[in-house]
Design a protein around this motif. Sequence first.
Motif, short mmCIF file in Angstrom:
data_model
loop_
_atom_site.label_atom_id
_atom_site.label_comp_id
_atom_site.label_asym_id
_atom_site.label_seq_id
_atom_site.Cartn_x
_atom_site.Cartn_y
_atom_site.Cartn_z
N LYS A 54 0.74 -1.29 0.46
CA LYS A 54 0.07 0.13 0.35
C LYS A 54 1.12 1.41 0.00
O LYS A 54 -0.13 2.05 -0.61
N HIS A 55 2.34 0.89 0.50
CA HIS A 55 3.12 2.33 0.43
C HIS A 55 3.65 2.86 -0.78
O HIS A 55 4.07 3.30 -1.44
N PHE A 56 3.45 1.13 -1.50
CA PHE A 56 4.34 1.38 -3.13
C PHE A 56 3.51 1.40 -4.44
O PHE A 56 3.93 2.18 -5.51
N ASP A 57 2.41 0.67 -3.95
CA ASP A 57 1.30 0.65 -5.09
C ASP A 57 1.09 2.21 -5.86
O ASP A 57 0.95 2.57 -5.19
N GLU A 64 5.59 11.38 -6.38
CA GLU A 64 5.45 11.16 -4.78
C GLU A 64 5.43 12.26 -4.19
O GLU A 64 6.18 13.22 -4.60
N THR A 65 4.29 12.41 -2.72
CA THR A 65 5.01 13.64 -2.34
C THR A 65 5.26 13.49 -0.82
O THR A 65 6.07 12.77 -0.79
N ASP A 66 5.48 14.93 -0.22
CA ASP A 66 5.72 14.31 1.27
C ASP A 66 5.16 13.94 1.97
O ASP A 66 5.63 12.63 3.01
N ALA A 67 3.50 13.92 1.97
CA ALA A 67 2.70 12.72 2.67
C ALA A 67 2.79 11.44 2.27
O ALA A 67 2.73 10.87 3.31
N ASP A 68 3.52 10.96 1.17
CA ASP A 68 2.94 9.79 0.80
C ASP A 68 4.59 9.14 1.94
O ASP A 68 4.78 8.25 2.51
N ARG A 69 5.84 9.62 1.55
CA ARG A 69 7.01 9.59 1.96
C ARG A 69 6.61 9.52 4.03
O ARG A 69 7.03 8.39 4.77
N LEU A 79 6.43 -1.79 8.24
CA LEU A 79 6.23 -1.90 6.89
C LEU A 79 7.73 -2.87 6.56
O LEU A 79 7.70 -3.30 6.02
N THR A 80 8.75 -2.70 7.33
CA THR A 80 9.71 -3.44 7.87
C THR A 80 9.26 -4.87 8.10
O THR A 80 9.73 -5.83 7.44
N LYS A 81 8.30 -5.41 8.92
CA LYS A 81 8.38 -5.94 9.36
C LYS A 81 7.21 -7.05 8.74
O LYS A 81 7.93 -8.98 8.14
N HIS A 82 6.52 -6.85 7.79
CA HIS A 82 6.07 -7.22 6.60
C HIS A 82 7.49 -7.82 5.15
O HIS A 82 6.82 -8.75 4.50
N ALA A 254 13.09 3.25 -5.82
CA ALA A 254 12.98 1.47 -6.49
C ALA A 254 13.87 0.83 -5.36
O ALA A 254 13.86 -0.16 -4.97
N ILE A 255 14.94 1.24 -5.09
CA ILE A 255 15.93 0.83 -4.04
C ILE A 255 14.96 0.70 -2.36
O ILE A 255 14.64 -0.44 -2.07
N GLU A 256 14.31 1.57 -2.06
CA GLU A 256 13.40 1.61 -1.35
C GLU A 256 11.96 0.19 -1.21
O GLU A 256 11.84 -1.03 -0.46
N GLU A 257 11.34 0.53 -2.17
CA GLU A 257 10.11 -0.28 -2.27
C GLU A 257 11.19 -1.85 -2.20
O GLU A 257 10.42 -3.06 -1.65
N GLY A 258 12.38 -2.15 -3.47
CA GLY A 258 12.33 -3.63 -3.25
C GLY A 258 13.41 -3.96 -2.30
O GLY A 258 13.39 -5.36 -1.32
N ASN A 259 13.65 -3.14 -0.94
CA ASN A 259 13.88 -3.22 0.35
C ASN A 259 13.66 -3.25 1.73
O ASN A 259 14.36 -3.49 2.69
N GLY A 260 12.09 -3.01 1.71
CA GLY A 260 11.23 -2.69 2.84
C GLY A 260 11.70 -1.38 3.34
O GLY A 260 12.11 -1.21 4.84
N ILE A 261 12.15 -0.28 2.89
CA ILE A 261 13.13 0.92 3.46
C ILE A 261 12.20 1.97 3.55
O ILE A 261 11.00 2.92 2.60
#
Length: 380
Positions: A54-57, A64-69, A79-82, A254-261
């Motif tokens: 839900k954070h990346f789709d 991307e907005t500041d609110a998304d981040r 996020l990291t747990k999942h 791409a790094i953040e989405e692929g790596n739980g960051i």
Amino acid sequence: MSAQQIRLEKENHARDADFNKALHGKTATAVGGFSSMLSKDKDAKKLAVDEYFKHFDNKSAATETDADREARTAEYATLTKHYYNLATDLYEYGWGQSFHFCRFSPGEPFYQAIARHEHFLAANIGIKPGMKVLDVGCGVGGPAREIAKFTDAHITGLNNNDYQIDRATHYAVKEGLSGQLKFVKGDFMQMSFPDNSFDAVYAIEATVHAPKLAGVYGEIYRVLKPGGVFGVYEWLMTDEYDSKNLEHRDIRLAIEEGNGISNMVTISEGLGAMKEVGFELLHHEDLAARPDALPWFWPIAGELRYMQSYLDFFSVVRMTHTARGLVHAFTGFLELVGLAPKGTKKTADALAKGADGLVAGARKGLFTPMYLMVGRKPAN
Ligand SMILES: CC(C)=CCC[C@@H](C)[C@H]1CC[C@H]2C3=C(CC[C@]12C)[C@@]1(C)CC[C@H](O)C[C@@H]1CC3
């Protein structure tokens, strides 16, 4: 936002333990890897997939907005747990039990290079026999087991993912290391350990999951004894990263989405965080900038020219675009016939996209997974 102003996620260990049982069942003590991946509970897996993606789709660096981040950083722990609920089996299957990159010497076997990277950090922070050491974000305990054997220290691994804690504990028992190793569940932004409890602390490619580095470094500083040393291999964007450049932002996302960051920052910000919380910096260096014959990212680049021996053939081939296409089709087929839970394909695709981001970031000099920082907590 200063270290004091970070919003912490409310912990609920009982809820997490229930979810872990529902999703992973008995797979924590199984051989692991691909077969474990197929035996997850389908409803729980869907929940993990939905919560993570839900954070990346439908998000892109352009929109991307500041609110998304901010939404991502507000839910950093979930996020990291999942992410690790989804990725741990794939990591073990495709990489091993030490979830980090390393430097390579020509002809050096993969697992030897991984262990050398762990020994290098242990040596840099001066871990000695009998010391009480904390491993922040210990994964399934590969580095903790290696460093325990290498140094004869006692290591406590801290991790926010119950499945990884279960697997780490299982491996420690299997290797007869339970007397030297202990694994504790918890959020590294709000540790349960008392002040001044460890002689040394290390973190290997884990603290990048923090919503703010000063938050986790501040906790490390608090639990470290005065005079104790902290060493970290940090994932950072280099200072070449320009947040106004769309290509740079694409790579970071791409790094953040692929790596739980939730929010990866630059080298300057990483160094600033170490100083902000009070560490006296003893050493800092981008190990990826050393003139090595082989780049750290060769195992995920999918280029045959990096093969060290015929034994590397399958490892290299499986990261080529053709092989990824096959994995995509195969996981899709397994989902269709009900042999794999839904979300298996989506997770494999996200990891592959993340790997492309890592390689692109490295090639453009924008990213490093091994920024070494060694800091001392001043003695009283
Ligand atoms: C996420 C953080 C902070 C650290 C983990 C670093 C690495 C261990 C992983 C980063 C990219 C991962 C990929 C895989 C294994 C683990 C990583 C190298 C795979 C090779 C696993 C098998 C899949 O089919 C492809 C994956 C590509 C990315």
